[in-house]
Design an enzyme around this catalytic site. Structure first.
Site, mmCIF file in Angstrom:
data_model
loop_
_atom_site.group_PDB
_atom_site.id
_atom_site.type_symbol
_atom_site.label_atom_id
_atom_site.label_comp_id
_atom_site.label_asym_id
_atom_site.label_seq_id
_atom_site.Cartn_x
_atom_site.Cartn_y
_atom_site.Cartn_z
ATOM 1 N N THR A 123 0.841 -1.199 0.000
ATOM 2 C CA THR A 123 0.000 0.000 0.000
ATOM 3 C C THR A 123 0.871 1.242 0.000
ATOM 4 O O THR A 123 1.780 1.370 0.825
ATOM 5 C CB THR A 123 -0.939 -0.048 1.223
ATOM 6 O OG1 THR A 123 -1.891 -1.087 0.998
ATOM 7 C CG2 THR A 123 -1.667 1.268 1.435
ATOM 8 N N HIS A 132 -7.618 -10.653 -2.034
ATOM 9 C CA HIS A 132 -7.021 -10.326 -0.725
ATOM 10 C C HIS A 132 -7.880 -10.973 0.358
ATOM 11 O O HIS A 132 -8.915 -10.451 0.742
ATOM 12 C CB HIS A 132 -6.947 -8.815 -0.543
ATOM 13 C CG HIS A 132 -6.064 -8.360 0.593
ATOM 14 N ND1 HIS A 132 -5.690 -9.185 1.631
ATOM 15 C CD2 HIS A 132 -5.476 -7.167 0.842
ATOM 16 C CE1 HIS A 132 -4.908 -8.508 2.470
ATOM 17 N NE2 HIS A 132 -4.767 -7.276 2.017
ATOM 18 N N TYR A 181 -8.983 -8.041 6.774
ATOM 19 C CA TYR A 181 -9.965 -7.336 5.938
ATOM 20 C C TYR A 181 -11.211 -8.215 5.745
ATOM 21 O O TYR A 181 -11.341 -9.266 6.385
ATOM 22 C CB TYR A 181 -9.313 -6.894 4.623
ATOM 23 C CG TYR A 181 -8.196 -5.902 4.880
ATOM 24 C CD1 TYR A 181 -8.469 -4.649 5.458
ATOM 25 C CD2 TYR A 181 -6.877 -6.214 4.612
ATOM 26 C CE1 TYR A 181 -7.447 -3.744 5.742
ATOM 27 C CE2 TYR A 181 -5.843 -5.308 4.898
ATOM 28 C CZ TYR A 181 -6.141 -4.081 5.456
ATOM 29 O OH TYR A 181 -5.136 -3.185 5.760
ATOM 30 N N ASN A 233 -4.666 -5.782 12.078
ATOM 31 C CA ASN A 233 -6.026 -5.235 12.088
ATOM 32 C C ASN A 233 -6.941 -5.959 13.068
ATOM 33 O O ASN A 233 -8.133 -6.129 12.824
ATOM 34 C CB ASN A 233 -6.612 -5.208 10.662
ATOM 35 C CG ASN A 233 -5.890 -4.207 9.794
ATOM 36 O OD1 ASN A 233 -5.680 -3.071 10.210
ATOM 37 N ND2 ASN A 233 -5.459 -4.632 8.604
HETATM 38 C C1 8OZ Z 1 -0.337 -1.260 5.127
HETATM 39 C C2 8OZ Z 1 -1.074 -0.088 5.185
HETATM 40 C C3 8OZ Z 1 -2.353 -0.090 4.673
HETATM 41 C C4 8OZ Z 1 -2.903 -1.233 4.141
HETATM 42 C C5 8OZ Z 1 -2.494 -4.967 4.082
HETATM 43 C C6 8OZ Z 1 -3.506 -3.571 2.430
HETATM 44 O O1 8OZ Z 1 -1.958 -5.074 5.198
HETATM 45 C C7 8OZ Z 1 -2.751 -3.638 3.506
HETATM 46 C C8 8OZ Z 1 -2.160 -2.411 4.105
HETATM 47 C C9 8OZ Z 1 -0.877 -2.401 4.605
HETATM 48 O O2 8OZ Z 1 -2.841 -5.963 3.448
#
Ligand code: 8OZ
Length: 373
Positions: free
Chosen positions: A27, A180, A185, A241
């Site tokens: 990203t 993904h 996510y 996350n």
């Molecule tokens: C870092 C910052 C924002 C998004 C991921 C799409 O961890 C990301 C991401 C990584 O898969």
């Protein structure tokens, strides 16, 4: 120790690659209005000696957006900008797939259609941050409280994946797509008990929690028209996350057995904590068993591994049965990473302050080795 060379051509599915080194999705937050910026073609083309480029995560819909200035695949100007990138990469002899992204609850009302709540399997806030760029300055802010998707909204999400995948290959000119399914996510939120408390056909049992990911995978294969152009990224135990599953071994055993017969070009595993330790003492996971389950179920594509690899770790992984090795941060600061690894040349350190957002600095200005030197 004999093993395949990192530096020789190989083919998986429809993806004919010059070597086994993959640029992992990264990203970069340089796509205002969700349109890849004017430097994106240069950035990817500088790195086109990778066997495969996987783009930064790319939103399949406006609702799928969770960060400022990340690209999308849902508007004509986004697709046109991506076409410029793929044409340039192909002219340089590279291969490029786009990573299809829905962030689910990892978003902020500022980024959502009509300022609404982000969507999730269940109305449970992720204790994590997203990046909002305000007046050109990136700020890490708490994610907003999500709302639970109703059962009748789920077909629309599958449809968004389908539409984005079709446009990615037919309009934007990608060689394929990567789903993904990692890093906390939307699809990972549905998979794992920490985020999914649903009581309908998409929650509860392992079969139910894996349902959305498998429906999306089948829809994307159908849209692309060839499973040999489709891969999927998974992170069985990452805490990224704020995601967790109470019992990942049987969950991923089920998933691998379901993915095995689909004919995917590759499965892409993040080992350990994304961008962090490969070994998590409190979250053990047997990747070899997951691979064996996928192979047993008919998986013939590449087993792609990622997280903190060096050349010697990569060669060990090939000896242990991996097929492709994805490198992330080293590709930011070493556009010619393949050559540097091959020649045992030193790697340049990246500047973390320019990872997310900004212009050419820290994006397209890292030099390749001087060939005349
Ligand atoms: C870092 C910052 C924002 C998004 C991921 C799409 O961890 C990301 C991401 C990584 O898969």
């Amino acid at each position: 120790m004999t093993h395949p060379s990192l530096f020789e051509p190989v083919q998986f599915g429809r993806l004919a690659l010059a070597n086994r080194i993959v640029m992992a999705p990264l990203t970069r937050n340089r796509s205002p209005g969700a349109v890849p910026g004017p430097l994106a073609a240069t950035y990817y083309t500088q790195r086109a000696t990778a066997g495969l480029l996987i783009t930064e995560a790319t939103a399949i819909s406006h609702q799928a957006q969770g960060y400022s200035d990340v690209p999308g695949l849902y508007a004509p100007e986004q697709l046109a900008a991506w076409r410029g990138v793929t044409d340039s990469v192909h002219a340089a002899g590279g291969r490029i797939v786009v990573q299809l992204w829905h962030v689910g609850r990892v978003s902020h009302t500022d980024l959502q259609p009509l300022g609404g709540a982000p969507v999730a399997p269940s109305a449970i806030t992720a204790r994590t941050k997203t990046v909002l760029i305000r007046d050109g300055v990136p700020a890490f802010v708490d994610t907003s409280a999500p709302r639970a998707l109703s059962a009748d909204e789920i077909p629309g999400i599958v449809e968004d994946y389908r539409r984005a995948a079709k446009a990615a290959v037919e309009v934007a000119g990608f060689d394929g797509v990567e789903i993904h399914g990692a890093n906390g996510y939307l699809l990972d939120q549905f998979l794992k008990t920490g985020a999914n408390k649903r009581t309908d056909a998409y929650g509860g049992s392992i079969e139910n929690r894996a349902r959305l990911m498998l429906e999306v995978t089948r829809a994307v294969i159908d849209a692309v028209g060839d499973a040999g152009r489709v891969g999927i990224r998974l992170s069985p135990v990452t805490p990224a996350n704020d995601i967790v599953d109470a019992d990942p071994a049987p969950l991923f055993d089920h998933l691998m057995r379901a993915l095995g017969p689909l004919g995917l070009a590759y499965v892409h595993l993040i080992e350990g904590a994304t961008g962090g330790p490969r070994d998590l003492p409190d979250r053990p996971f047997d990747y070899t068993a997951a691979r064996a389950a996928w192979r047993q179920a008919g998986g013939q594509g590449a087993w792609m591994v990622n997280n903190g690899y060096t050349r010697s770790l990569a060669e060990q992984a090939l000896a242990d049965g991996a097929d492709l090795i994805a490198f992330g941060r080293p590709f930011i600061s070493n556009p010619d990473l393949v050559r540097r690894l091959r020649d045992h040349a030193p790697l340049q350190e990246g500047d973390r302050t320019t990872y997310y957002g900004g212009g050419a600095a820290g994006y397209t200005d890292y030099p390749a080795l001087d060939l005349s030197a």
